[in-house]
Design a protein around this motif. Structure first.
Motif, mmCIF file in Angstrom:
data_model
loop_
_atom_site.group_PDB
_atom_site.id
_atom_site.type_symbol
_atom_site.label_atom_id
_atom_site.label_comp_id
_atom_site.label_asym_id
_atom_site.label_seq_id
_atom_site.Cartn_x
_atom_site.Cartn_y
_atom_site.Cartn_z
ATOM 1 N N LYS A 8 51.040 40.350 35.422
ATOM 2 C CA LYS A 8 52.131 39.148 34.749
ATOM 3 C C LYS A 8 52.307 39.585 33.496
ATOM 4 N N PHE B 17 40.960 52.532 46.750
ATOM 5 C CA PHE B 17 41.780 52.905 45.647
ATOM 6 C C PHE B 17 42.557 54.145 45.749
ATOM 7 N N SER C 278 48.256 46.696 46.995
ATOM 8 C CA SER C 278 47.673 45.636 47.177
ATOM 9 C C SER C 278 47.217 44.833 46.020
ATOM 10 N N PHE C 279 47.217 45.694 44.785
ATOM 11 C CA PHE C 279 46.733 45.363 43.494
ATOM 12 C C PHE C 279 47.597 44.325 43.018
ATOM 13 N N PRO C 280 46.821 43.036 42.303
ATOM 14 C CA PRO C 280 47.566 42.046 41.706
ATOM 15 C C PRO C 280 48.462 42.491 40.820
ATOM 16 N N LEU D 227 38.558 47.509 36.959
ATOM 17 C CA LEU D 227 37.862 46.799 38.184
ATOM 18 C C LEU D 227 36.930 47.606 38.546
ATOM 19 N N SER E 170 44.064 48.617 34.493
ATOM 20 C CA SER E 170 43.579 47.545 35.268
ATOM 21 C C SER E 170 42.439 47.882 36.425
ATOM 22 N N TYR F 156 50.132 38.967 30.442
ATOM 23 C CA TYR F 156 48.939 39.613 30.169
ATOM 24 C C TYR F 156 49.193 41.380 29.965
#
Lengths: 233, 233
Positions: free
Chosen positions: A161, A227, A156-158, A188, A184, A164
């Motif tokens: 893109k 996670f 479910s991690f974004p 977080l 990443s 970036y």
DNA sequence: TGTACATCAGTGAACGCGCGTTCACTGATGTAC
DNA sequence: TGTACATCAGTGAACGCGCGTTCACTGATGTAC
């Protein structure tokens, strides 16, 4: 040809004594108010004597910052290595709690690294970065180990893109061979841990007392559940 | 008997102008370096003139802090009230993003409230607290609304130990009639949001660029999933 | 072991600076008659 | 409308302070012969 041991000894002691006194001063009055004259006064020395050890005030601040990162990194590494490599959850748990323990034990060091920067001072990246990366790299390494072991929950991690991801690559250079995804996730996690601890250090928390322990433990456990899948250990 | 409009107008304008200039100065050199003489210089005024509006430097800092909290509170309230009372997730989402938006739009104000305190200055609680509580109360009110509606997921939340429930009661006085549980959850949410935003403001994040948006949105959504059941809306 | 010399950590005076705050003042603004 | 008076926002000089940094120096420590 033979060395001059006594002189060198004295010099080193004073060099360390200056930093020690500086820490005490920072603890009392805050980093922005750090003053060479005040340090000299406390040591029973005249201010110009300090210039034998540090070319100017900024150099002293830089030395203090590096010391702080080193101490922070030591704590992180020790916490991680207290658990075997396969026990990823154990390691994560340990470094999460070590973060808070270190911050509470050394609020001045914590403030100097993470607090508002000293006005008029800009840290020389080239000198400071290695010690900083060494410290942050501990968390990254554990997350990366989970990713390699296939126990990192990143469904479910974004999505990263393209724009970036390129930017992150630059940061990656300093963090060994960890994947961008690991960086990443580590970021977080770091933000969550930092959020609680910085509020606690700043005294912004209501008077929870020992209750903060429970909240912090809850937060660390939440992170693990969110996670990380259970490993073999 | 009749008022003296022109004088009063001028006075008020200068009082505001002093604060405005102070904000600019803080943005450039940081809160700890705030100086009455520098403000006066920028305004084309002599330093003693400021004493007609603020009895001393600390009074000015206090006024700035209260202004910052008020501005912060305004943003929070506006964000919350943009969604109907029943749409708890909508409200939570809105205030979460409003927090970051406000911080990025007013980094100086953010720094003054949440950053390292100004050395030698201690905020007079009696004056500052109301505006601070008003701002933080927004999040508390939404969490409390969820609790009342029965959509707060608190099963796995750490139990409030008797010792620290008593301590929290004291804080409760300022937060209206919210439950202790709501306060605890609100605190943890606040810590998460604050963690990301404070790292971003301090420039400690790697150059994620627009990627931070995605991470932040992910974090807000995580919070909602973890703590709130779907309501009727 | 003894003397002449070199090193260099720490001294003390001085520099120029900006700070917060005080004080007696001035002069335009506004008021009362 | 006109004059004498009161108010009070802003001035400019001065205070005492602590700061970072420079400089020529001194005197103990250590070295070479």
């Amino acid at each position: 040809m033979s060395p001059r041991p006594r002189k060198d000894e004295r010099s080193i002691n004073l060099q360390e004594a200056i930093k020690e006194t500086a820490w005490q001063y920072i603890a009392k009055y805050g980093a922005p108010a750090l003053s060479l004259r005040a340090i000299a006064r406390a040591l029973g020395i005249t201010a110009p004597a300090i210039y034998n050890y540090y070319p100017d005030r900024d150099a002293l601040v830089t030395a203090l910052i590096i010391d702080a990162y080193t101490s922070f990194g030591d704590a992180q590494i020790a916490a991680r290595d207290a658990f075997p490599e396969e026990d990823i959850i154990g390691r994560l748990h340990a470094i999460g709690h070590a973060y808070r323990r270190w911050a509470l034990a050394h609020p001045q060091r914590y403030q100097l690294i993470f607090g508002t920067p000293v006005p008029g001072y800009v840290a020389p990246m080239k000198q400071v970065l290695p010690s900083a990366v060494r410290a942050f790299g501990v968390l990254v390494s554990v997350v990366e180990a989970a990713r390699r072991a296939g126990t990192l929950r990143a469904d479910s991690f974004p999505p990263i893109k393209p724009g970036y991801e390129a930017a992150l690559e630059e940061w990656k250079r300093f963090s060994g061979d960890a994947d961008v995804l690991s960086l990443s996730v580590a970021l977080l996690i770091w933000a969550r841990v930092h959020g609680m601890v910085s509020l606690e250090i700043a005294g912004s928390l209501p008077p929870f007392g020992a209750g903060v322990d429970a909240l912090y433990e809850y937060e660390i456990t939440s992170i693990e559940r969110q996670f990380f899948r259970e490993g073999e250990s």
